[in-house]
Write a protein that holds these residues in place. Sequence first.
Motif, PDB file in Angstrom:
ATOM      1  N   PHE A 182      46.069  55.710  17.513  1.00  0.00           N
ATOM      2  CA  PHE A 182      45.022  56.530  16.911  1.00  0.00           C
ATOM      3  C   PHE A 182      44.153  55.743  15.950  1.00  0.00           C
ATOM      4  O   PHE A 182      42.927  55.778  16.028  1.00  0.00           O
ATOM      5  N   TRP A 183      44.778  55.020  15.028  1.00  0.00           N
ATOM      6  CA  TRP A 183      44.003  54.322  14.005  1.00  0.00           C
ATOM      7  C   TRP A 183      43.208  53.171  14.592  1.00  0.00           C
ATOM      8  O   TRP A 183      42.094  52.878  14.120  1.00  0.00           O
ATOM      9  N   THR A 184      43.738  52.516  15.617  1.00  0.00           N
ATOM     10  CA  THR A 184      43.004  51.430  16.264  1.00  0.00           C
ATOM     11  C   THR A 184      41.768  51.957  16.973  1.00  0.00           C
ATOM     12  O   THR A 184      40.679  51.373  16.877  1.00  0.00           O
ATOM     13  N   VAL A 185      41.926  53.070  17.690  1.00  0.00           N
ATOM     14  CA  VAL A 185      40.785  53.676  18.380  1.00  0.00           C
ATOM     15  C   VAL A 185      39.737  54.134  17.370  1.00  0.00           C
ATOM     16  O   VAL A 185      38.536  53.912  17.554  1.00  0.00           O
ATOM     17  N   ALA A 186      40.193  54.764  16.279  1.00  0.00           N
ATOM     18  CA  ALA A 186      39.268  55.222  15.242  1.00  0.00           C
ATOM     19  C   ALA A 186      38.501  54.052  14.634  1.00  0.00           C
ATOM     20  O   ALA A 186      37.279  54.132  14.434  1.00  0.00           O
ATOM     21  N   ARG A 187      39.189  52.962  14.367  1.00  0.00           N
ATOM     22  CA  ARG A 187      38.541  51.780  13.784  1.00  0.00           C
ATOM     23  C   ARG A 187      37.509  51.197  14.739  1.00  0.00           C
ATOM     24  O   ARG A 187      36.380  50.876  14.337  1.00  0.00           O
ATOM     25  N   ASP A 188      37.890  51.069  16.022  1.00  0.00           N
ATOM     26  CA  ASP A 188      36.970  50.501  17.009  1.00  0.00           C
ATOM     27  C   ASP A 188      35.747  51.393  17.218  1.00  0.00           C
ATOM     28  O   ASP A 188      34.631  50.896  17.398  1.00  0.00           O
ATOM     29  N   MET A 189      35.949  52.701  17.207  1.00  0.00           N
ATOM     30  CA  MET A 189      34.816  53.615  17.352  1.00  0.00           C
ATOM     31  C   MET A 189      33.861  53.485  16.167  1.00  0.00           C
ATOM     32  O   MET A 189      32.640  53.440  16.339  1.00  0.00           O
ATOM     33  N   TYR A 190      34.417  53.406  14.975  1.00  0.00           N
ATOM     34  CA  TYR A 190      33.582  53.281  13.778  1.00  0.00           C
ATOM     35  C   TYR A 190      32.814  51.963  13.783  1.00  0.00           C
ATOM     36  O   TYR A 190      31.619  51.920  13.442  1.00  0.00           O
ATOM     37  N   ARG A 191      33.474  50.897  14.180  1.00  0.00           N
ATOM     38  CA  ARG A 191      32.810  49.596  14.207  1.00  0.00           C
ATOM     39  C   ARG A 191      31.691  49.558  15.246  1.00  0.00           C
ATOM     40  O   ARG A 191      30.699  48.849  15.081  1.00  0.00           O
ATOM     41  N   SER A 192      31.844  50.316  16.318  1.00  0.00           N
ATOM     42  CA  SER A 192      30.852  50.270  17.392  1.00  0.00           C
ATOM     43  C   SER A 192      29.569  51.023  17.055  1.00  0.00           C
ATOM     44  O   SER A 192      28.510  50.697  17.585  1.00  0.00           O
ATOM     45  N   GLY A 193      29.655  52.026  16.199  1.00  0.00           N
ATOM     46  CA  GLY A 193      28.449  52.799  15.923  1.00  0.00           C
ATOM     47  C   GLY A 193      28.448  53.565  14.625  1.00  0.00           C
ATOM     48  O   GLY A 193      27.600  54.454  14.446  1.00  0.00           O
ATOM     49  N   GLY A 194      29.401  53.266  13.750  1.00  0.00           N
ATOM     50  CA  GLY A 194      29.434  53.946  12.468  1.00  0.00           C
ATOM     51  C   GLY A 194      29.917  55.383  12.568  1.00  0.00           C
ATOM     52  O   GLY A 194      30.501  55.805  13.574  1.00  0.00           O
ATOM     53  N   ILE A 195      29.642  56.143  11.526  1.00  0.00           N
ATOM     54  CA  ILE A 195      30.152  57.510  11.441  1.00  0.00           C
ATOM     55  C   ILE A 195      29.544  58.411  12.510  1.00  0.00           C
ATOM     56  O   ILE A 195      30.154  59.406  12.917  1.00  0.00           O
ATOM     57  N   ARG A 196      28.347  58.088  12.997  1.00  0.00           N
ATOM     58  CA  ARG A 196      27.690  58.937  13.994  1.00  0.00           C
ATOM     59  C   ARG A 196      28.488  59.026  15.283  1.00  0.00           C
ATOM     60  O   ARG A 196      28.483  60.057  15.957  1.00  0.00           O
ATOM     61  N   VAL A 197      29.185  57.955  15.634  1.00  0.00           N
ATOM     62  CA  VAL A 197      29.994  57.963  16.862  1.00  0.00           C
ATOM     63  C   VAL A 197      31.088  59.020  16.765  1.00  0.00           C
ATOM     64  O   VAL A 197      31.417  59.680  17.752  1.00  0.00           O
ATOM     65  N   LEU A 198      31.644  59.188  15.593  1.00  0.00           N
ATOM     66  CA  LEU A 198      32.745  60.129  15.406  1.00  0.00           C
ATOM     67  C   LEU A 198      32.273  61.583  15.395  1.00  0.00           C
ATOM     68  O   LEU A 198      33.102  62.502  15.459  1.00  0.00           O
ATOM     69  N   TYR A 199      30.971  61.781  15.302  1.00  0.00           N
ATOM     70  CA  TYR A 199      30.427  63.149  15.275  1.00  0.00           C
ATOM     71  C   TYR A 199      29.559  63.469  16.493  1.00  0.00           C
ATOM     72  O   TYR A 199      28.783  64.418  16.457  1.00  0.00           O
ATOM     73  N   ARG A 200      29.716  62.706  17.565  1.00  0.00           N
ATOM     74  CA  ARG A 200      28.967  63.016  18.780  1.00  0.00           C
ATOM     75  C   ARG A 200      29.349  64.397  19.304  1.00  0.00           C
ATOM     76  O   ARG A 200      30.519  64.685  19.514  1.00  0.00           O
ATOM     77  N   GLY A 201      28.355  65.231  19.527  1.00  0.00           N
ATOM     78  CA  GLY A 201      28.606  66.560  20.069  1.00  0.00           C
ATOM     79  C   GLY A 201      28.988  67.594  19.036  1.00  0.00           C
ATOM     80  O   GLY A 201      29.265  68.750  19.387  1.00  0.00           O
ATOM     81  N   CYS A 202      28.976  67.215  17.752  1.00  0.00           N
ATOM     82  CA  CYS A 202      29.444  68.136  16.715  1.00  0.00           C
ATOM     83  C   CYS A 202      28.506  69.335  16.544  1.00  0.00           C
ATOM     84  O   CYS A 202      28.960  70.473  16.433  1.00  0.00           O
ATOM     85  N   GLY A 203      27.207  69.067  16.509  1.00  0.00           N
ATOM     86  CA  GLY A 203      26.256  70.156  16.294  1.00  0.00           C
ATOM     87  C   GLY A 203      26.356  71.237  17.353  1.00  0.00           C
ATOM     88  O   GLY A 203      26.396  72.439  17.047  1.00  0.00           O
ATOM     89  N   MET A 204      26.412  70.813  18.615  1.00  0.00           N
ATOM     90  CA  MET A 204      26.520  71.764  19.715  1.00  0.00           C
ATOM     91  C   MET A 204      27.850  72.509  19.663  1.00  0.00           C
ATOM     92  O   MET A 204      27.931  73.711  19.943  1.00  0.00           O
ATOM     93  N   THR A 205      28.908  71.803  19.286  1.00  0.00           N
ATOM     94  CA  THR A 205      30.232  72.419  19.203  1.00  0.00           C
ATOM     95  C   THR A 205      30.267  73.496  18.131  1.00  0.00           C
ATOM     96  O   THR A 205      30.857  74.566  18.324  1.00  0.00           O
ATOM     97  N   VAL A 206      29.636  73.215  16.995  1.00  0.00           N
ATOM     98  CA  VAL A 206      29.593  74.196  15.910  1.00  0.00           C
ATOM     99  C   VAL A 206      28.840  75.445  16.347  1.00  0.00           C
ATOM    100  O   VAL A 206      29.253  76.579  16.058  1.00  0.00           O
TER     101      VAL A 206
END
Length: 334
Positions: free
Chosen positions: A288-312
Amino acid sequence: MAGKLFEYPFDTVKVRLQSQPDGAPLKFSGPLDCFRQTWHKEGIRGFYRGLSSPMVGAAAENASLFLSYRTAQNATKALFFPHLTKTDTLPMHALLICGAVSGTFTSFILTPIELIKCKMQVQNLVLYDGSERSYVSTSLATTASSRGIITNATASRPSSHMPRTHRYIAMSISPSRPAGAFALVTQVYRDSGIMGFWRGQLGTLFRETGGSAAWFGAYEYVSSLLRSRRVSSDRSPASGNTLIESTISGAVAGVAYNLSLFPADSVKSRMQTESILSADGVGTDRGFWTVARDMYRSGGIRVLYRGCGMTVMRAAPSSAIIFLTYECLKSLDL
């Protein structure tokens, strides 16, 4: 069940946005582009791929959430608030803890269901070659063939002599259609045993523990606030929620749930789909933490919130329906 039919296309788009691999060009520029491409390439069926898994699990999910929430409330009253009557409400901090306990319990039920659902939702992203309605991805097939994993003659017949991490490719890129739910369940069990169904459990645990605390907590708080503002004819505080109060409270709860720990859901989705969407079609064992780190490094916090607006946006009406139904059933004293 009706709620699932309404919200599932939005969930499919969310998972596809979350699952786009790091270091590769994005397949979708945003939710609207994902909707457009899915409709163009797959039609209406593309939005409902993998629906059978959550349809089966929807009843178990809601029953588990509300049953464990009610059980946690009763136990908390008996252990820490014995002076409260059956109809008295626990303090808000206690309700938050009960919600968290409910989410923790339910997460172990949800992870296997979501594992199969997420895999099915993204299969066609690699099974299309982009130029025609073919279920073979040119790049994936070329890579697999060059590694000796499959040939045209064996594309739909996975060999038992292949390395187990490669068998999924041979099975899943059949030229006729992608693997169904039962085939995926079988493959997960063969490759990883029973524990393979709980891949991404830590992400589900974080999301459900914190999310359920926010979900129930927001509902209880807004319900109490609305009740206190409405007084009955004898000028005493209202004792129960009206339909509109339950609807508003449920909608707010749905928004709170998804905003609370959406990044954990993004990491969970990436972990559960990377065996299908990785460049060579082979899953990794990243935690989990490795995937989270790699996702953050690839595109910052925006990567972790892809699809959030539509989901809300889709969570608000869906959650409102759930709580409205719950309150109606509770009023019947079943």
